[in-house]
Design a protein around this motif. Structure first.
Motif, PDB file in Angstrom:
ATOM      1  N   SER A  44       0.849  -1.194   0.000  1.00  0.00           N
ATOM      2  CA  SER A  44       0.000   0.000   0.000  1.00  0.00           C
ATOM      3  C   SER A  44       0.881   1.238   0.000  1.00  0.00           C
ATOM      4  N   ARG A  45       0.258   2.375  -0.257  1.00  0.00           N
ATOM      5  CA  ARG A  45       0.954   3.665  -0.199  1.00  0.00           C
ATOM      6  C   ARG A  45       0.833   4.184   1.231  1.00  0.00           C
ATOM      7  N   VAL A  46       1.979   4.298   1.912  1.00  0.00           N
ATOM      8  CA  VAL A  46       2.005   4.763   3.295  1.00  0.00           C
ATOM      9  C   VAL A  46       2.726   6.107   3.328  1.00  0.00           C
ATOM     10  N   GLU A  47       2.082   7.081   3.948  1.00  0.00           N
ATOM     11  CA  GLU A  47       2.661   8.424   4.063  1.00  0.00           C
ATOM     12  C   GLU A  47       2.725   8.814   5.529  1.00  0.00           C
ATOM     13  N   VAL A  48       3.856   9.394   5.930  1.00  0.00           N
ATOM     14  CA  VAL A  48       4.013   9.938   7.275  1.00  0.00           C
ATOM     15  C   VAL A  48       4.330  11.417   7.112  1.00  0.00           C
ATOM     16  N   SER A  49       3.611  12.263   7.838  1.00  0.00           N
ATOM     17  CA  SER A  49       3.847  13.704   7.749  1.00  0.00           C
ATOM     18  C   SER A  49       3.952  14.295   9.144  1.00  0.00           C
ATOM     19  N   ILE A  50       4.632  15.428   9.222  1.00  0.00           N
ATOM     20  CA  ILE A  50       4.701  16.189  10.466  1.00  0.00           C
ATOM     21  C   ILE A  50       4.400  17.639  10.136  1.00  0.00           C
ATOM     22  N   THR A  51       3.548  18.249  10.949  1.00  0.00           N
ATOM     23  CA  THR A  51       3.172  19.649  10.762  1.00  0.00           C
ATOM     24  C   THR A  51       3.444  20.403  12.054  1.00  0.00           C
ATOM     25  N   ILE A  52       4.183  21.502  11.921  1.00  0.00           N
ATOM     26  CA  ILE A  52       4.484  22.381  13.045  1.00  0.00           C
ATOM     27  C   ILE A  52       4.074  23.777  12.615  1.00  0.00           C
ATOM     28  N   GLY A  53       3.013  24.290  13.209  1.00  0.00           N
ATOM     29  CA  GLY A  53       2.481  25.581  12.776  1.00  0.00           C
ATOM     30  C   GLY A  53       2.079  25.496  11.319  1.00  0.00           C
ATOM     31  N   ALA A  54       2.588  26.424  10.498  1.00  0.00           N
ATOM     32  CA  ALA A  54       2.249  26.437   9.075  1.00  0.00           C
ATOM     33  C   ALA A  54       3.219  25.605   8.241  1.00  0.00           C
ATOM     34  N   SER A  80      11.001  24.028  14.186  1.00  0.00           N
ATOM     35  CA  SER A  80      11.172  23.600  15.575  1.00  0.00           C
ATOM     36  C   SER A  80       9.882  23.889  16.326  1.00  0.00           C
ATOM     37  N   GLY A  81       9.611  23.098  17.354  1.00  0.00           N
ATOM     38  CA  GLY A  81       8.418  23.320  18.178  1.00  0.00           C
ATOM     39  C   GLY A  81       7.530  22.091  18.237  1.00  0.00           C
ATOM     40  N   ARG A  82       6.348  22.297  18.800  1.00  0.00           N
ATOM     41  CA  ARG A  82       5.392  21.205  18.982  1.00  0.00           C
ATOM     42  C   ARG A  82       4.544  21.057  17.726  1.00  0.00           C
ATOM     43  N   GLY A  83       4.363  19.810  17.314  1.00  0.00           N
ATOM     44  CA  GLY A  83       3.590  19.571  16.098  1.00  0.00           C
ATOM     45  C   GLY A  83       2.856  18.251  16.138  1.00  0.00           C
ATOM     46  N   THR A  84       2.240  17.912  15.016  1.00  0.00           N
ATOM     47  CA  THR A  84       1.440  16.696  14.895  1.00  0.00           C
ATOM     48  C   THR A  84       2.009  15.803  13.802  1.00  0.00           C
ATOM     49  N   VAL A  85       2.128  14.521  14.122  1.00  0.00           N
ATOM     50  CA  VAL A  85       2.560  13.509  13.163  1.00  0.00           C
ATOM     51  C   VAL A  85       1.327  12.712  12.746  1.00  0.00           C
ATOM     52  N   VAL A  86       1.160  12.493  11.446  1.00  0.00           N
ATOM     53  CA  VAL A  86       0.018  11.735  10.939  1.00  0.00           C
ATOM     54  C   VAL A  86       0.521  10.625  10.026  1.00  0.00           C
ATOM     55  N   VAL A  87      -0.035   9.425  10.204  1.00  0.00           N
ATOM     56  CA  VAL A  87       0.261   8.282   9.341  1.00  0.00           C
ATOM     57  C   VAL A  87      -0.978   8.019   8.490  1.00  0.00           C
ATOM     58  N   LYS A  88      -0.785   7.951   7.155  1.00  0.00           N
ATOM     59  CA  LYS A  88      -1.900   7.668   6.246  1.00  0.00           C
ATOM     60  C   LYS A  88      -1.580   6.422   5.436  1.00  0.00           C
ATOM     61  N   VAL A  89      -2.593   5.596   5.213  1.00  0.00           N
ATOM     62  CA  VAL A  89      -2.481   4.437   4.332  1.00  0.00           C
ATOM     63  C   VAL A  89      -3.455   4.658   3.178  1.00  0.00           C
ATOM     64  N   SER A  96      -2.039   9.042  14.608  1.00  0.00           N
ATOM     65  CA  SER A  96      -1.484  10.378  14.781  1.00  0.00           C
ATOM     66  C   SER A  96      -0.927  10.508  16.195  1.00  0.00           C
ATOM     67  N   GLY A  97      -0.089  11.484  16.359  1.00  0.00           N
ATOM     68  CA  GLY A  97       0.497  11.751  17.665  1.00  0.00           C
ATOM     69  C   GLY A  97       1.163  13.107  17.664  1.00  0.00           C
ATOM     70  N   GLU A  98       1.577  13.548  18.833  1.00  0.00           N
ATOM     71  CA  GLU A  98       2.240  14.837  18.938  1.00  0.00           C
ATOM     72  C   GLU A  98       3.734  14.641  19.151  1.00  0.00           C
ATOM     73  N   ALA A  99       4.509  15.609  18.708  1.00  0.00           N
ATOM     74  CA  ALA A  99       5.955  15.564  18.854  1.00  0.00           C
ATOM     75  C   ALA A  99       6.469  16.974  19.008  1.00  0.00           C
ATOM     76  N   THR A 100       7.590  17.100  19.715  1.00  0.00           N
ATOM     77  CA  THR A 100       8.264  18.379  19.834  1.00  0.00           C
ATOM     78  C   THR A 100       9.654  18.229  19.227  1.00  0.00           C
ATOM     79  N   LEU A 101       9.940  19.031  18.217  1.00  0.00           N
ATOM     80  CA  LEU A 101      11.238  18.990  17.564  1.00  0.00           C
ATOM     81  C   LEU A 101      12.090  20.128  18.087  1.00  0.00           C
ATOM     82  N   PRO A 102      13.359  19.849  18.354  1.00  0.00           N
ATOM     83  CA  PRO A 102      14.267  20.899  18.853  1.00  0.00           C
ATOM     84  C   PRO A 102      14.577  21.941  17.784  1.00  0.00           C
TER      85      PRO A 102
END
Length: 102
Positions: A44-54, A80-89, A96-102
């Protein structure tokens, strides 16, 4: 007289269930490891993305993932900062989950 017939039907296969196993940052690269804790995922097509603000970044792979199998995705660090990770199939969000990147 009534007659009843029972047929043995196999149980439905367990659906894949993805979790975000780890998120690490080295230099300007984000590495996200996902794991399938459910049934096997056929190719399948699996996509992982991370969004921090815009800002956002994503990585996509065509792959099959067995039960308890993992897959690694690398992408440019969007910010850098707090964002959201999303996994799509196949375009459908499955984790989905939250992450903070330095």
């Amino acid at each position: 007289n009534n007659t009843v017939t029972f047929k043995s039907v196999p149980a439905p296969a367990a659906a894949p269930r993805f979790v975000i196993l780890s998120i690490t940052t080295e230099a300007n690269v984000v590495t996200i490891v996902i794991q399938n804790q459910g049934g096997a995922l056929p190719r399948s097509r699996v996509e992982v993305s991370i969004t921090i603000g815009a800002a956002s970044a994503a990585a996509e792979q065509e792959l099959a993932v067995d039960k308890n199998g993992a897959a690694t995705f690398r992408m440019a660090k969007p910010a850098s900062g707090r964002g959201t990770v999303v996994v799509k199939v196949n375009g459908v969000p499955v984790a989905s989950g939250e992450a903070t990147l330095p």
